[in-house]
Design a protein around this motif. Structure first.
Motif, PDB file in Angstrom:
ATOM      1  N   VAL A  15       0.818  -1.213   0.000  1.00 38.88           N
ATOM      2  CA  VAL A  15       0.000   0.000   0.000  1.00 38.88           C
ATOM      3  C   VAL A  15       0.851   1.261   0.000  1.00 38.88           C
ATOM      4  O   VAL A  15       0.356   2.346  -0.286  1.00 38.88           O
ATOM      5  CB  VAL A  15      -0.961   0.011   1.196  1.00 38.88           C
ATOM      6  N   ALA A  16       2.141   1.145   0.315  1.00 40.76           N
ATOM      7  CA  ALA A  16       3.005   2.325   0.385  1.00 40.76           C
ATOM      8  C   ALA A  16       3.847   2.532  -0.869  1.00 40.76           C
ATOM      9  O   ALA A  16       4.519   3.553  -0.990  1.00 40.76           O
ATOM     10  CB  ALA A  16       3.927   2.219   1.594  1.00 40.76           C
ATOM     11  N   VAL A  17       3.826   1.588  -1.808  1.00 42.57           N
ATOM     12  CA  VAL A  17       4.683   1.685  -2.983  1.00 42.57           C
ATOM     13  C   VAL A  17       4.137   2.730  -3.956  1.00 42.57           C
ATOM     14  O   VAL A  17       2.988   2.642  -4.392  1.00 42.57           O
ATOM     15  CB  VAL A  17       4.803   0.321  -3.699  1.00 42.57           C
ATOM     16  N   THR A  18       4.965   3.717  -4.296  1.00 40.31           N
ATOM     17  CA  THR A  18       4.586   4.722  -5.289  1.00 40.31           C
ATOM     18  C   THR A  18       5.443   4.637  -6.543  1.00 40.31           C
ATOM     19  O   THR A  18       5.154   5.314  -7.532  1.00 40.31           O
ATOM     20  CB  THR A  18       4.710   6.145  -4.713  1.00 40.31           C
ATOM     21  N   ASN A  19       6.493   3.809  -6.523  1.00 36.26           N
ATOM     22  CA  ASN A  19       7.357   3.681  -7.692  1.00 36.26           C
ATOM     23  C   ASN A  19       7.820   2.237  -7.820  1.00 36.26           C
ATOM     24  O   ASN A  19       8.578   1.743  -6.983  1.00 36.26           O
ATOM     25  CB  ASN A  19       8.564   4.617  -7.577  1.00 36.26           C
ATOM     26  N   PHE A  20       7.339   1.559  -8.861  1.00 39.59           N
ATOM     27  CA  PHE A  20       7.767   0.198  -9.160  1.00 39.59           C
ATOM     28  C   PHE A  20       8.447   0.236 -10.520  1.00 39.59           C
ATOM     29  O   PHE A  20       7.821   0.559 -11.530  1.00 39.59           O
ATOM     30  CB  PHE A  20       6.575  -0.759  -9.184  1.00 39.59           C
ATOM     31  N   ASP A  21       9.746  -0.086 -10.560  1.00 39.16           N
ATOM     32  CA  ASP A  21      10.532   0.077 -11.780  1.00 39.16           C
ATOM     33  C   ASP A  21      11.214  -1.243 -12.141  1.00 39.16           C
ATOM     34  O   ASP A  21      12.159  -1.670 -11.478  1.00 39.16           O
ATOM     35  CB  ASP A  21      11.576   1.172 -11.580  1.00 39.16           C
ATOM     36  N   LEU A  37      10.746 -13.414 -19.380  1.00 34.95           N
ATOM     37  CA  LEU A  37      11.135 -12.208 -18.642  1.00 34.95           C
ATOM     38  C   LEU A  37       9.920 -11.453 -18.119  1.00 34.95           C
ATOM     39  O   LEU A  37      10.025 -10.311 -17.689  1.00 34.95           O
ATOM     40  CB  LEU A  37      11.955 -11.276 -19.546  1.00 34.95           C
ATOM     41  N   ALA A  38       8.778 -12.121 -18.139  1.00 39.79           N
ATOM     42  CA  ALA A  38       7.521 -11.453 -17.794  1.00 39.79           C
ATOM     43  C   ALA A  38       7.505 -10.976 -16.342  1.00 39.79           C
ATOM     44  O   ALA A  38       7.938 -11.681 -15.435  1.00 39.79           O
ATOM     45  CB  ALA A  38       6.350 -12.399 -18.034  1.00 39.79           C
ATOM     46  N   VAL A  39       6.983  -9.772 -16.158  1.00 40.26           N
ATOM     47  CA  VAL A  39       6.763  -9.215 -14.833  1.00 40.26           C
ATOM     48  C   VAL A  39       5.278  -8.892 -14.695  1.00 40.26           C
ATOM     49  O   VAL A  39       4.694  -8.246 -15.562  1.00 40.26           O
ATOM     50  CB  VAL A  39       7.588  -7.932 -14.620  1.00 40.26           C
ATOM     51  N   THR A  40       4.659  -9.369 -13.612  1.00 40.34           N
ATOM     52  CA  THR A  40       3.270  -9.041 -13.310  1.00 40.34           C
ATOM     53  C   THR A  40       3.252  -8.200 -12.051  1.00 40.34           C
ATOM     54  O   THR A  40       3.765  -8.624 -11.015  1.00 40.34           O
ATOM     55  CB  THR A  40       2.431 -10.308 -13.100  1.00 40.34           C
ATOM     56  N   TYR A  41       2.688  -6.998 -12.166  1.00 39.88           N
ATOM     57  CA  TYR A  41       2.630  -6.117 -11.003  1.00 39.88           C
ATOM     58  C   TYR A  41       1.250  -5.485 -10.907  1.00 39.88           C
ATOM     59  O   TYR A  41       0.748  -4.900 -11.880  1.00 39.88           O
ATOM     60  CB  TYR A  41       3.691  -5.024 -11.068  1.00 39.88           C
ATOM     61  N   VAL A  42       0.649  -5.609  -9.728  1.00 43.24           N
ATOM     62  CA  VAL A  42      -0.646  -5.002  -9.451  1.00 43.24           C
ATOM     63  C   VAL A  42      -0.465  -4.030  -8.291  1.00 43.24           C
ATOM     64  O   VAL A  42      -0.138  -4.442  -7.169  1.00 43.24           O
ATOM     65  CB  VAL A  42      -1.706  -6.061  -9.096  1.00 43.24           C
ATOM     66  N   SER A  43      -0.668  -2.762  -8.551  1.00 46.40           N
ATOM     67  CA  SER A  43      -0.551  -1.772  -7.479  1.00 46.40           C
ATOM     68  C   SER A  43      -1.701  -1.937  -6.490  1.00 46.40           C
ATOM     69  O   SER A  43      -2.838  -2.200  -6.879  1.00 46.40           O
ATOM     70  CB  SER A  43      -0.584  -0.359  -8.058  1.00 46.40           C
ATOM     71  N   VAL A  44      -1.389  -1.792  -5.202  1.00 47.20           N
ATOM     72  CA  VAL A  44      -2.435  -1.801  -4.177  1.00 47.20           C
ATOM     73  C   VAL A  44      -2.404  -0.513  -3.365  1.00 47.20           C
ATOM     74  O   VAL A  44      -2.964  -0.430  -2.278  1.00 47.20           O
ATOM     75  CB  VAL A  44      -2.314  -3.033  -3.246  1.00 47.20           C
ATOM     76  N   ASN A  45      -1.750   0.492  -3.912  1.00 48.67           N
ATOM     77  CA  ASN A  45      -1.722   1.810  -3.273  1.00 48.67           C
ATOM     78  C   ASN A  45      -3.008   2.538  -3.623  1.00 48.67           C
ATOM     79  O   ASN A  45      -3.193   2.995  -4.749  1.00 48.67           O
ATOM     80  CB  ASN A  45      -0.500   2.609  -3.762  1.00 48.67           C
TER      81      ASN A  45
END
Length: 285
Positions: A15-21, A37-45
């Motif tokens: 919940v605190a992540v504002t930058n995922f690089d 090389l797949a990346v799966t990212y779901v923001s929960v902020n």
């Protein structure tokens, strides 16, 4: 974040992540493919005041924002990008990329409209299709990404998922996306003295009143009047950008494709034939 050689990362975030690089996730050998090389990212902020930045790497990434004004960059590879709620800025990279938009007005679903007429998602780098001589299978996002050269190596898809209210406690009713039918010099425009033409899904205006339609809000009134049936989807070019409008009652959806002037909208299928300058439209893909 860095990685290669078969990396397949799935992160649910914090919940605190504002930058995922993940832009440093790149191959270092011939065995490194976009798939591994797949990346799966779901923001929960979900803090509305936060500006969240998400960047993909060289793989076929799946990047999802949430209730923020997200900026999401796909990077290389065939990426699937969904900005989530609020007005998001989505940057298409190299490869067959899919931009996903959901408009769900069912009270029990709670998904809402991700790209509204008041605050449309802004898509930078969207690539229009080139002509195809052989029909391509674009019947799913995976098939579109796998068909890496059909319609152009960097062709983008706009996937639109429309759902209406079923008036009870169940899930909403899926609406089929339909490209607005061709019409020539029709006279049902909103502005006085305005006629409209729809050719291959693209709206243009004529008549003595056309010059007075000079704001985005006025263009939207015309688009909504022409595409008045739920599910109907139409495009128009305004200010050098292409806008794609989908009718869904109180949940009309709008997407801004920056810097492109589309000549047609083409609905994806298992046998998709494209002309140059087309926006590929997926229905819930």
């Amino acid at each position: 974040m860095t990685g290669n050689n078969g990396l397949n990362l799935t992160a649910t975030g914090s919940v605190a992540v504002t930058n995922f690089d993940a832009s440093a996730v790149v191959g270092n050998g011939s065995t490194d493919t976009a798939a591994n090389l797949a990346v799966t990212y779901v923001s929960v902020n979900t803090t509305a005041a936060n500006a969240v930045t998400i960047k993909g790497g060289a793989g076929n990434d799946v990047l999802t924002g949430v209730a923020n004004k997200d900026t999401i960059t796909g990077g290389a590879g065939g990426d699937i990008v969904n900005g989530g709620m609020e007005q998001d800025t989505l940057v298409v990279g190299n490869g067959h990329d899919v931009i996903r938009i959901i408009s769900d007005v069912d009270a029990s679903d709670g998904l809402g409209v991700q790209s509204t007429t008041a605050a449309p998602d802004i898509v930078n780098g969207f690539v229009l299709a080139t002509a195809t001589t052989v029909a391509a299978d674009f019947s799913s996002a995976a098939n579109f990404i796998a068909a890496s050269t059909a319609g152009g190596a960097n062709t983008s898809m706009l996937s639109i998922d429309l759902n209406s209210d079923d008036t009870n406690a169940g899930a909403g009713t899926n609406l089929a996306v339909a490209i607005e039918a061709n019409q020539a010099n029709a006279t049902a425009g909103v502005s006085a003295g305005t006629t409209y033409t729809v050719l291959n899904g693209i709206l243009s205006l004529g008549g003595a009143g056309a010059a007075a339609v000079d704001t985005l809000a006025e263009w939207l009134l015309e688009a909504a009047a022409v595409s008045a049936t739920a599910g109907e989807t139409i495009g128009f070019v305004y200010g050098g950008d292409t806008y794609v409008f989908s009718q869904n009652a109180a949940g009309d959806a709008l997407v801004q494709l920056v810097g492109v002037a589309a000549s047609s909208l083409v609905l994806a299928s298992n046998a998709t034939t494209l002309t140059a300058g087309a926006v590929v439209i997926g229905d819930s893909l």
